[in-house]
Design an enzyme around this catalytic site. Structure first.
Site, PDB file in Angstrom:
ATOM      1  N   ARG A 138      49.652  -2.106  34.918  1.00  0.00           N
ATOM      2  CA  ARG A 138      48.275  -2.483  34.586  1.00  0.00           C
ATOM      3  C   ARG A 138      48.205  -3.028  33.155  1.00  0.00           C
ATOM      4  O   ARG A 138      49.067  -2.741  32.306  1.00  0.00           O
ATOM      5  CB  ARG A 138      47.316  -1.312  34.786  1.00  0.00           C
ATOM      6  CG  ARG A 138      47.450  -0.192  33.752  1.00  0.00           C
ATOM      7  CD  ARG A 138      46.367  -0.353  32.693  1.00  0.00           C
ATOM      8  NE  ARG A 138      46.390   0.626  31.624  1.00  0.00           N
ATOM      9  CZ  ARG A 138      47.089   0.501  30.514  1.00  0.00           C
ATOM     10  NH1 ARG A 138      47.896  -0.526  30.323  1.00  0.00           N
ATOM     11  NH2 ARG A 138      46.997   1.404  29.550  1.00  0.00           N
ATOM     12  N   GLU A 158      54.028   0.596  27.372  1.00  0.00           N
ATOM     13  CA  GLU A 158      54.151   2.033  27.642  1.00  0.00           C
ATOM     14  C   GLU A 158      54.612   2.249  29.079  1.00  0.00           C
ATOM     15  O   GLU A 158      54.066   1.647  30.002  1.00  0.00           O
ATOM     16  CB  GLU A 158      52.806   2.727  27.420  1.00  0.00           C
ATOM     17  CG  GLU A 158      52.893   4.230  27.627  1.00  0.00           C
ATOM     18  CD  GLU A 158      51.555   4.927  27.399  1.00  0.00           C
ATOM     19  OE1 GLU A 158      51.387   5.541  26.337  1.00  0.00           O
ATOM     20  OE2 GLU A 158      50.681   4.850  28.289  1.00  0.00           O
ATOM     21  N   SER A 190      43.885  19.222  28.629  1.00  0.00           N
ATOM     22  CA  SER A 190      43.126  18.844  29.826  1.00  0.00           C
ATOM     23  C   SER A 190      43.840  19.264  31.110  1.00  0.00           C
ATOM     24  O   SER A 190      43.235  19.369  32.175  1.00  0.00           O
ATOM     25  CB  SER A 190      42.939  17.319  29.850  1.00  0.00           C
ATOM     26  OG  SER A 190      44.210  16.673  29.871  1.00  0.00           O
ATOM     27  N   LYS A 217      61.628  -5.666  37.352  1.00  0.00           N
ATOM     28  CA  LYS A 217      62.909  -5.025  37.023  1.00  0.00           C
ATOM     29  C   LYS A 217      63.016  -3.622  37.611  1.00  0.00           C
ATOM     30  O   LYS A 217      64.044  -3.263  38.170  1.00  0.00           O
ATOM     31  CB  LYS A 217      63.107  -4.988  35.509  1.00  0.00           C
ATOM     32  CG  LYS A 217      63.367  -6.378  34.969  1.00  0.00           C
ATOM     33  CD  LYS A 217      63.682  -6.409  33.507  1.00  0.00           C
ATOM     34  CE  LYS A 217      64.091  -7.835  33.135  1.00  0.00           C
ATOM     35  NZ  LYS A 217      64.482  -7.970  31.753  1.00  0.00           N
ATOM     36  N   LYS A 239      39.589   2.108  21.931  1.00  0.00           N
ATOM     37  CA  LYS A 239      40.708   2.782  21.259  1.00  0.00           C
ATOM     38  C   LYS A 239      40.827   2.314  19.806  1.00  0.00           C
ATOM     39  O   LYS A 239      41.046   3.128  18.899  1.00  0.00           O
ATOM     40  CB  LYS A 239      41.996   2.513  22.028  1.00  0.00           C
ATOM     41  CG  LYS A 239      43.174   3.311  21.542  1.00  0.00           C
ATOM     42  CD  LYS A 239      44.268   3.330  22.575  1.00  0.00           C
ATOM     43  CE  LYS A 239      45.462   4.106  22.107  1.00  0.00           C
ATOM     44  NZ  LYS A 239      46.429   4.319  23.165  1.00  0.00           N
TER      45      LYS A 239
END
Ligand code: 0O2
Length: 263
Positions: free
Chosen positions: A46, A140, A115, A23, A56
């Site tokens: 990914r 995400e 970071s 898309k 996680k």
């Protein structure tokens, strides 16, 4: 301990990544086809690796049966932009879509991570139609510039290598690199208009030359040999002049000729 069937668990996410890639890539393709500026430079996708999902889940104390519900970045796509200014345009593209719902936005561009990480994250729910019925899959979407991505990819590799504990000296150097990437984005923004104009002209020129060559090829089947010799000579002249208006005129002339032969 509950055994996770990874193949079964990951399938809808894999499908979601594929559909999202298609898309957003086709949006970019359509802009290029229409000759309008595309805020999207490239799109990658990914699937989070099982080891990373487990890490996680462990870190956030998520039980295995809650992984699907609570880990929202198993499916992920990344939209890269040339310029920081393109990012809000991509964000609007995502927000205005009717085929996905935005549930959360995280702005690490305004709120740079300690970071040095900069990126805009959008968490969505994507209604996937599987063979077993409808499923609202979390995904995400990371939106960042090429410079932000260059830094994040390098830092991610080091984070992985040092299992999250990057030595302080290296962290400091990475911080300097993040600042350099920020300066690059800022500097590029000052010549954005010039770059995008040049790119647009190249795109128009490429499209025109493709049309001209297609027309010439088709005319070979119907036009007289003498006419074709003339056309080829004229094309060489127009091509060498490097003048976009002349290419446009020549293309129009070929379109009219092709139409005449058709009728
Ligand atoms: P992978 O390998 O792509 O799966 P978190 O607690 O940070 O893991 P959270 O709170 O869900 O997760 O989300 P966050 O911070 O909004 O987004 C996490 C993802 O953003 C990371 O996924 C990275 O892709 C990216 N990210 C966030 N912070 C940093 C950072 O400091 N450096 C880099 N290089 N990337 C970052 P994973 O799980 O690390 O990666």
């Amino acid at each position: 301990m509950e055994i996770i069937n990874w193949k079964e668990l990951l399938y809808p996410y894999e499908q979601t990544v594929e559909e999202l890639l298609l898309k957003f890539r086709s949006l970019d393709k359509e802009c290029r086809h229409l000759g309008i500026y595309s805020p999207i430079d490239s799109v990658t996708g990914r699937l989070k690796r099982p080891a990373s999902i487990l890490e996680k889940a462990g870190r956030k104390q998520i039980p295995p049966d809650k992984i699907e519900e609570q880990i929202e970045d198993i499916a992920g796509i990344r939209i890269l932009c040339q310029f920081v200014e393109d990012i809000p345009k991509v964000i609007d593209m995502v927000r205005s879509r009717k085929d996905m719902t935005v549930v959360e936005e995280r702005d690490y561009i305004t709120n740079t991570k300690p970071s040095g990480y900069r990126s805009y994250h959008i968490i969505i729910r994507y209604p996937l139609h599987t063979a077993l019925g409808a499923k609202n899959v979390p995904a995400e979407i990371q939106i960042r510039t090429n410079a932000m991505n260059f830094w994040a990819t390098a830092e991610h590799s080091l984070r992985y290598k040092y299992s999250g504990n990057i030595p302080q000296e290296l962290q400091d150097r990475l911080k300097n690199c993040a600042e350099a990437a920020f300066r690059l984005d800022t500097e590029m923004a000052t010549i954005r208009e010039e770059i995008t104009n040049a790119q647009r002209l190249n795109e128009i020129k490429n499209n025109l030359v493709t049309n001209i060559l297609e027309n010439i090829q088709n005319l070979y089947f119907v036009a007289k040999l003498d006419d074709m010799n003339e056309i080829n000579k004229e094309f060489a002249r127009v091509w060498n002049s490097d003048d976009i208006d002349k290419l446009r005129e020549f293309n129009t002339k070929l379109n009219i000729m092709a139409e005449m032969y058709r009728t």
